[in-house]
Write a protein that holds these residues in place. Structure first.
Motif, mmCIF file in Angstrom:
data_model
loop_
_atom_site.group_PDB
_atom_site.id
_atom_site.type_symbol
_atom_site.label_atom_id
_atom_site.label_comp_id
_atom_site.label_asym_id
_atom_site.label_seq_id
_atom_site.Cartn_x
_atom_site.Cartn_y
_atom_site.Cartn_z
ATOM 1 N N PHE A 1 0.808 -1.219 0.000
ATOM 2 C CA PHE A 1 0.000 0.000 0.000
ATOM 3 C C PHE A 1 0.843 1.272 0.000
ATOM 4 N N THR A 2 2.148 1.145 0.048
ATOM 5 C CA THR A 2 3.022 2.307 0.237
ATOM 6 C C THR A 2 2.757 3.415 -0.780
ATOM 7 N N ASP A 3 2.819 3.088 -2.061
ATOM 8 C CA ASP A 3 2.639 4.108 -3.102
ATOM 9 C C ASP A 3 1.207 4.637 -3.135
ATOM 10 N N ILE A 4 0.247 3.774 -2.864
ATOM 11 C CA ILE A 4 -1.159 4.197 -2.868
ATOM 12 C C ILE A 4 -1.417 5.209 -1.760
ATOM 13 N N ILE A 5 -0.961 4.901 -0.549
ATOM 14 C CA ILE A 5 -1.177 5.805 0.588
ATOM 15 C C ILE A 5 -0.425 7.123 0.385
ATOM 16 N N TYR A 6 0.781 7.030 -0.179
ATOM 17 C CA TYR A 6 1.560 8.254 -0.429
ATOM 18 C C TYR A 6 0.851 9.137 -1.457
ATOM 19 N N ALA A 7 0.286 8.509 -2.495
ATOM 20 C CA ALA A 7 -0.454 9.270 -3.508
ATOM 21 C C ALA A 7 -1.665 9.969 -2.890
ATOM 22 N N MET A 8 -2.344 9.298 -1.962
ATOM 23 C CA MET A 8 -3.483 9.910 -1.270
ATOM 24 C C MET A 8 -3.024 11.079 -0.401
ATOM 25 N N TYR A 9 -1.910 10.883 0.279
ATOM 26 C CA TYR A 9 -1.389 11.918 1.173
ATOM 27 C C TYR A 9 -0.939 13.158 0.399
ATOM 28 N N GLN A 10 -0.302 12.939 -0.750
ATOM 29 C CA GLN A 10 0.230 14.039 -1.543
ATOM 30 C C GLN A 10 -0.842 14.795 -2.323
ATOM 31 N N ALA A 11 -1.961 14.162 -2.604
ATOM 32 C CA ALA A 11 -2.986 14.773 -3.448
ATOM 33 C C ALA A 11 -3.574 16.034 -2.806
ATOM 34 N N GLU A 12 -3.698 17.078 -3.602
ATOM 35 C CA GLU A 12 -4.356 18.285 -3.110
ATOM 36 C C GLU A 12 -5.845 18.015 -2.889
ATOM 37 N N THR A 13 -6.457 17.305 -3.849
ATOM 38 C CA THR A 13 -7.857 16.907 -3.727
ATOM 39 C C THR A 13 -7.991 15.467 -4.187
ATOM 40 N N ILE A 14 -8.753 14.672 -3.442
ATOM 41 C CA ILE A 14 -9.074 13.310 -3.858
ATOM 42 C C ILE A 14 -10.496 13.318 -4.413
ATOM 43 N N TYR A 15 -10.633 12.940 -5.667
ATOM 44 C CA TYR A 15 -11.948 12.837 -6.305
ATOM 45 C C TYR A 15 -12.351 11.358 -6.342
ATOM 46 N N CYS A 16 -13.618 11.087 -6.051
ATOM 47 C CA CYS A 16 -14.083 9.696 -5.990
ATOM 48 C C CYS A 16 -15.322 9.496 -6.846
ATOM 49 N N TYR A 17 -15.361 8.339 -7.513
ATOM 50 C CA TYR A 17 -16.549 8.005 -8.307
ATOM 51 C C TYR A 17 -16.846 6.515 -8.173
ATOM 52 N N GLY A 18 -18.075 6.204 -7.771
ATOM 53 C CA GLY A 18 -18.535 4.826 -7.694
ATOM 54 C C GLY A 18 -19.550 4.568 -8.780
ATOM 55 N N THR A 19 -19.465 3.406 -9.408
ATOM 56 C CA THR A 19 -20.333 3.127 -10.560
ATOM 57 C C THR A 19 -21.711 2.610 -10.167
ATOM 58 N N GLY A 20 -21.939 2.329 -8.883
ATOM 59 C CA GLY A 20 -23.234 1.825 -8.444
ATOM 60 C C GLY A 20 -23.561 2.309 -7.045
ATOM 61 N N SER B 1 -19.798 2.870 -0.123
ATOM 62 C CA SER B 1 -18.465 2.566 0.396
ATOM 63 C C SER B 1 -17.563 3.792 0.337
ATOM 64 N N LEU B 2 -17.698 4.551 -0.739
ATOM 65 C CA LEU B 2 -16.885 5.757 -0.887
ATOM 66 C C LEU B 2 -17.287 6.840 0.112
ATOM 67 N N SER B 3 -18.546 6.850 0.532
ATOM 68 C CA SER B 3 -18.971 7.840 1.524
ATOM 69 C C SER B 3 -18.252 7.605 2.851
ATOM 70 N N GLU B 4 -17.978 6.333 3.186
ATOM 71 C CA GLU B 4 -17.217 6.018 4.392
ATOM 72 C C GLU B 4 -15.773 6.515 4.265
ATOM 73 N N LEU B 5 -15.194 6.311 3.094
ATOM 74 C CA LEU B 5 -13.839 6.802 2.850
ATOM 75 C C LEU B 5 -13.798 8.320 2.931
ATOM 76 N N SER B 6 -14.806 8.961 2.367
ATOM 77 C CA SER B 6 -14.871 10.424 2.366
ATOM 78 C C SER B 6 -14.922 10.977 3.787
ATOM 79 N N GLN B 7 -15.751 10.391 4.621
ATOM 80 C CA GLN B 7 -15.859 10.849 6.004
ATOM 81 C C GLN B 7 -14.535 10.692 6.741
ATOM 82 N N ALA B 8 -13.868 9.575 6.522
ATOM 83 C CA ALA B 8 -12.593 9.322 7.191
ATOM 84 C C ALA B 8 -11.522 10.311 6.746
ATOM 85 N N MET B 9 -11.467 10.593 5.432
ATOM 86 C CA MET B 9 -10.463 11.509 4.916
ATOM 87 C C MET B 9 -10.702 12.939 5.412
ATOM 88 N N MET B 10 -11.953 13.334 5.473
ATOM 89 C CA MET B 10 -12.271 14.679 5.979
ATOM 90 C C MET B 10 -11.910 14.796 7.456
#
Length: 253
Positions: free
Chosen positions: A107-126, A132-141
């Motif tokens: 997960f090293t590169d994935i977590i670093y990319a999240m940390y470095q991002a100015e904004t994380i944009y999320c899209y779920g197809t269903g 699931s993304l709403s849970e991630l959004s709350q945690a990141m905020m």
């Protein structure tokens, strides 16, 4: 999109020879997965070039990729049949396989990319993917990270010009083959914008294009033998999202 779905989608483009070859392939899946193209050519009484043309019409890269999808289709049928007998066992299998995938993922590169991002944009197809993304959004905020989850494709399209290489886009999908967002994925790839795909464990368009990949195991459930529609539980997806959140919290701490 599996081989049966491709056969239906592109049926109008198939010649009589194509249909005869395809009919044999669909009726002898297990046998075909063990054959070379020359052997199949002899069995269907058609040239190797005819078989290759058929694979191209079905939008496979070649005969080998088509065999891969055949194997996936066979696995899917076996799991579906088994799930009628033991739904709880199927749940256990999905969770165990997803956990193994998590343990094998760096997960090293994935977590670093999240940390470095100015904004994380999320899209779920269903619907379940968006939940699931709403849970991630709350945690990141909670950790002070700027994150925006698109409720629909229209909002995604409107924000496309605003997304830059300093940002990150996370896609969550079951099949990874949603035609509606392929144009968005291609444009983000062209612009070299970091992307993460979270999809079911199968080779798919989205995971091929994304910069980083995470996978979960979600097997189709048939509640009765007469049901044709598939039902999916996304409990294993929630496990991946929860792991992603915990890994991020560990990193920032």
């Amino acid at each position: 999109m599996d081989i049966e779905a491709r056969a239906r989608a592109y049926s109008q483009n198939l010649s009589e020879t194509d249909r005869e070859i395809l009919s044999y392939i669909l009726e002898h899946k297990e046998e075909v997965t063990k054959l070379g193209i020359a052997e199949l050519s002899q069995l269907v009484h058609a040239s190797k070039s005819s078989i290759i043309r058929l694979t191209k019409k079905l939008e496979f890269k070649g005969f080998s990729e088509m065999k891969f999808y055949l194997e996936q289709s066979m696995d899917k049928q076996q799991v579906s049949s088994y799930s009628e007998q033991a739904l709880m066992q199927l749940q256990k299998q999905d969770l165990e396989q997803t956990n193994r995938l998590i343990q094998q993922t760096d997960f090293t590169d994935i977590i670093y990319a999240m940390y470095q991002a100015e904004t994380i944009y999320c899209y779920g197809t269903g619907f379940s993917q968006k939940n699931s993304l709403s849970e991630l959004s709350q945690a990141m905020m909670y950790k002070g990270k700027r994150i925006l989850t698109f409720p629909a494709k229209r909002e995604f399209d409107m924000n496309m010009p605003l997304i830059s290489r300093k940002d990150l886009v996370i896609f969550v999908s079951l099949s990874g083959e949603t035609d509606a967002i392929k144009e968005n994925i291609d444009m983000l790839t062209l612009r070299k914008i970091p992307t993460i795909s979270i999809t079911n464990l199968i080779q798919n368009y989205l995971s091929d294009k994304a910069m980083y990949n995470l996978f979960y195991s979600a097997s189709p459930i048939f509640l009765t033998s007469q049901m044709k529609d598939e039902f999916y539980s996304f409990i294993s997806l929630k496990l991946v999202i929860d792991t992603l959140i915990r890994k991020y919290f560990e990193y920032v701490r």
